[in-house]
Write a protein that holds these residues in place. Structure first.
Motif, PDB file in Angstrom:
ATOM      1  N   SER A  60      68.682  37.787  87.519  1.00 17.02           N
ATOM      2  CA  SER A  60      67.896  38.557  88.885  1.00 17.02           C
ATOM      3  C   SER A  60      67.953  39.814  88.641  1.00 17.02           C
ATOM      4  O   SER A  60      68.880  40.519  89.004  1.00 17.02           O
ATOM      5  N   PHE A 113      67.051  41.566  91.240  1.00 16.84           N
ATOM      6  CA  PHE A 113      67.423  42.218  92.793  1.00 16.84           C
ATOM      7  C   PHE A 113      68.950  42.169  92.693  1.00 16.84           C
ATOM      8  O   PHE A 113      69.537  42.998  93.179  1.00 16.84           O
ATOM      9  N   ARG A 169      69.870  45.547  90.445  1.00 14.27           N
ATOM     10  CA  ARG A 169      69.780  46.629  91.604  1.00 14.27           C
ATOM     11  C   ARG A 169      71.097  46.871  91.809  1.00 14.27           C
ATOM     12  O   ARG A 169      71.619  48.231  92.026  1.00 14.27           O
ATOM     13  N   LEU A 191      71.850  28.806  91.316  1.00  9.35           N
ATOM     14  CA  LEU A 191      70.692  28.696  92.182  1.00  9.35           C
ATOM     15  C   LEU A 191      69.956  27.246  92.433  1.00  9.35           C
ATOM     16  O   LEU A 191      69.446  26.634  93.275  1.00  9.35           O
ATOM     17  N   LYS A 227      73.165  25.303  95.074  1.00  9.52           N
ATOM     18  CA  LYS A 227      73.814  26.585  95.698  1.00  9.52           C
ATOM     19  C   LYS A 227      74.899  26.064  96.516  1.00  9.52           C
ATOM     20  O   LYS A 227      75.236  25.213  97.024  1.00  9.52           O
ATOM     21  N   LYS A 230      68.886  32.190 101.967  1.00  8.50           N
ATOM     22  CA  LYS A 230      69.686  31.259 100.771  1.00  8.50           C
ATOM     23  C   LYS A 230      69.516  31.973  99.488  1.00  8.50           C
ATOM     24  O   LYS A 230      69.220  31.312  98.589  1.00  8.50           O
ATOM     25  N   LYS A 231      69.666  33.278  99.484  1.00  7.35           N
ATOM     26  CA  LYS A 231      69.289  33.837  98.170  1.00  7.35           C
ATOM     27  C   LYS A 231      70.352  34.925  97.652  1.00  7.35           C
ATOM     28  O   LYS A 231      71.064  35.444  98.526  1.00  7.35           O
ATOM     29  N   VAL A 232      70.187  35.061  96.530  1.00 11.84           N
ATOM     30  CA  VAL A 232      71.215  36.281  96.002  1.00 11.84           C
ATOM     31  C   VAL A 232      70.196  37.624  95.864  1.00 11.84           C
ATOM     32  O   VAL A 232      69.171  37.265  95.455  1.00 11.84           O
ATOM     33  N   PRO A 233      70.753  38.750  95.856  1.00 10.95           N
ATOM     34  CA  PRO A 233      72.080  39.110  95.862  1.00 10.95           C
ATOM     35  C   PRO A 233      72.582  39.040  97.595  1.00 10.95           C
ATOM     36  O   PRO A 233      72.042  38.996  98.339  1.00 10.95           O
ATOM     37  N   GLU A 282      69.686  40.778 101.125  1.00 16.03           N
ATOM     38  CA  GLU A 282      68.278  41.558 100.808  1.00 16.03           C
ATOM     39  C   GLU A 282      68.777  42.916 100.018  1.00 16.03           C
ATOM     40  O   GLU A 282      69.493  43.632 100.687  1.00 16.03           O
ATOM     41  N   SER A 283      68.315  42.730  98.877  1.00 15.97           N
ATOM     42  CA  SER A 283      68.898  44.046  97.967  1.00 15.97           C
ATOM     43  C   SER A 283      68.499  45.207  98.491  1.00 15.97           C
ATOM     44  O   SER A 283      69.400  46.235  98.431  1.00 15.97           O
ATOM     45  N   LEU A 284      67.274  45.534  99.298  1.00 21.96           N
ATOM     46  CA  LEU A 284      67.418  46.933  99.795  1.00 21.96           C
ATOM     47  C   LEU A 284      68.220  47.372 100.761  1.00 21.96           C
ATOM     48  O   LEU A 284      68.408  48.307 100.937  1.00 21.96           O
ATOM     49  N   ASP A 305      58.303  45.734  96.082  1.00 15.03           N
ATOM     50  CA  ASP A 305      58.703  44.477  96.580  1.00 15.03           C
ATOM     51  C   ASP A 305      57.649  43.664  97.115  1.00 15.03           C
ATOM     52  O   ASP A 305      57.586  42.208  96.766  1.00 15.03           O
TER      53      ASP A 305
HETATM   54  N1  GSH Z   1      63.978  39.850  98.819  1.00 24.51           N
HETATM   55  C1  GSH Z   1      65.084  39.612  98.223  1.00 24.51           C
HETATM   56  C2  GSH Z   1      64.843  38.656  96.986  1.00 24.51           C
HETATM   57  C3  GSH Z   1      65.980  37.872  96.121  1.00 24.51           C
HETATM   58  C4  GSH Z   1      65.626  36.859  95.437  1.00 24.51           C
HETATM   59  O1  GSH Z   1      64.487  36.317  95.544  1.00 24.51           O
HETATM   60  N2  GSH Z   1      66.506  36.269  94.750  1.00 24.51           N
HETATM   61  C5  GSH Z   1      66.263  35.100  94.065  1.00 24.51           C
HETATM   62  C6  GSH Z   1      66.747  35.254  92.449  1.00 24.51           C
HETATM   63  S1  GSH Z   1      65.899  36.275  91.659  1.00 24.51           S
HETATM   64  C7  GSH Z   1      66.813  33.938  94.630  1.00 24.51           C
HETATM   65  O2  GSH Z   1      68.051  33.750  95.068  1.00 24.51           O
HETATM   66  N3  GSH Z   1      66.097  32.787  94.509  1.00 24.51           N
HETATM   67  C8  GSH Z   1      66.806  31.501  94.908  1.00 24.51           C
HETATM   68  C9  GSH Z   1      65.796  30.686  95.707  1.00 24.51           C
HETATM   69  O3  GSH Z   1      64.604  31.252  96.062  1.00 24.51           O
HETATM   70  O4  GSH Z   1      66.150  29.769  96.452  1.00 24.51           O
HETATM   71  C10 GSH Z   1      66.018  40.717  97.682  1.00 24.51           C
HETATM   72  O5  GSH Z   1      65.548  41.779  97.618  1.00 24.51           O
HETATM   73  O6  GSH Z   1      67.272  40.399  97.731  1.00 24.51           O
END
Ligand code: GSH
Length: 216
Positions: free
Chosen positions: A13, A15, A18, A37, A40, A52-55, A66-68, A102
């Motif tokens: 990833s 993100f 970063r 992923l 999860k 439900k996303k990383v990081p 949210e990375s930012l 983004d």
């Molecule tokens: N806007 C989020 C994007 C994070 C993102 O898209 N992460 C992806 C991995 S690159 C993820 O966790 N995807 C899992 C999913 O969509 O279920 C950020 O900046 O952190």
């Protein structure tokens, strides 16, 4: 008091990369937790129930996603080696361009990489227009941060690294030296930095992962 810093991430990833870079620039020790992923973990669902996303960064038990947002938190919490510009206007502009990457650039470029043949030319023109806007921000600087890398360089890892992988896998040439000489030069210099290289997965591994994802 000992600090507890954990990063829940996924190796491919951008993100997450970063955040690894921001922590490295600050020399913050952290525990890295790799997330699957496709299955999860309860930990991820507990800390980031909305997206439900990383990081996800967990600092002394408090989570940020949210990375930012994580990036700004890191820069404000550990004030040494500042990454974001100090001047309020410059900070606002850095945030503007990060959001642009983004929310606009990423998606127009993704569309160009994945569009059908009859829509390809139009999609490439649109993506090229957005890439020019981004390139123009470099003006005569070596990096978006000036003489050294800063916030936008790291947020721009999407452009410097991921776009290169995508363009190789999907065989759509979008960024090259001829069309984007300044951006191309920045990419070469940015990817040459040891800290950047240490934060990125091996190129071959990422190429194989991306090929599988796009069945190429
Ligand atoms: N806007 C989020 C994007 C994070 C993102 O898209 N992460 C992806 C991995 S690159 C993820 O966790 N995807 C899992 C999913 O969509 O279920 C950020 O900046 O952190």
């Amino acid at each position: 008091m000992g600090e507890e810093v954990k990063l829940i991430g996924m190796w491919a990833s951008i993100f997450c990369q970063r955040i690894q870079m921001a922590l490295k620039l600050k020399r913050i020790q952290f525990e890295y937790i790799e997330e699957d992923l496709s299955n999860k973990s309860p930990l991820l669902l507990q800390y980031n129930p909305i997206h439900k996303k990383v990081p996800v960064l967990v600092h002394n038990g408090k989570s940020i996603s949210e990375s930012l947002a994580i990036f700004e938190y890191i820069d404000e919490t550990w004030k040494h080696n500042p990454i974001m510009p100090e001047d309020p206007y410059d900070r606002a502009m850095a945030r503007f361009w990060a959001k642009f990457i983004d929310e606009k650039l990423l998606w127009t470029v993704f569309e160009a990489f994945t569009s059908k043949e009859n829509e390809l030319e139009k999609a490439i023109d649109e993506a090229s227009l957005q890439l020019k806007f981004f390139e123009n921000q470099l003006k005569d600087k070596s990096f978006f941060g000036g003489d050294t890398i800063g916030y936008l360089d790291i947020v721009g890892i999407v452009v410097a690294h991921w776009f290169g992988i995508m363009q190789e896998v999907l065989e759509v040439e979008l960024i090259n030296e001829e069309k984007f000489p300044i951006l191309h030069n920045w990419i070469v210099k940015f990817l040459d930095i040891a800290m950047v290289q240490e934060s990125l997965p091996p190129r071959e591994k990422l190429l194989a992962h991306t090929r599988k994802a796009f069945r190429k």
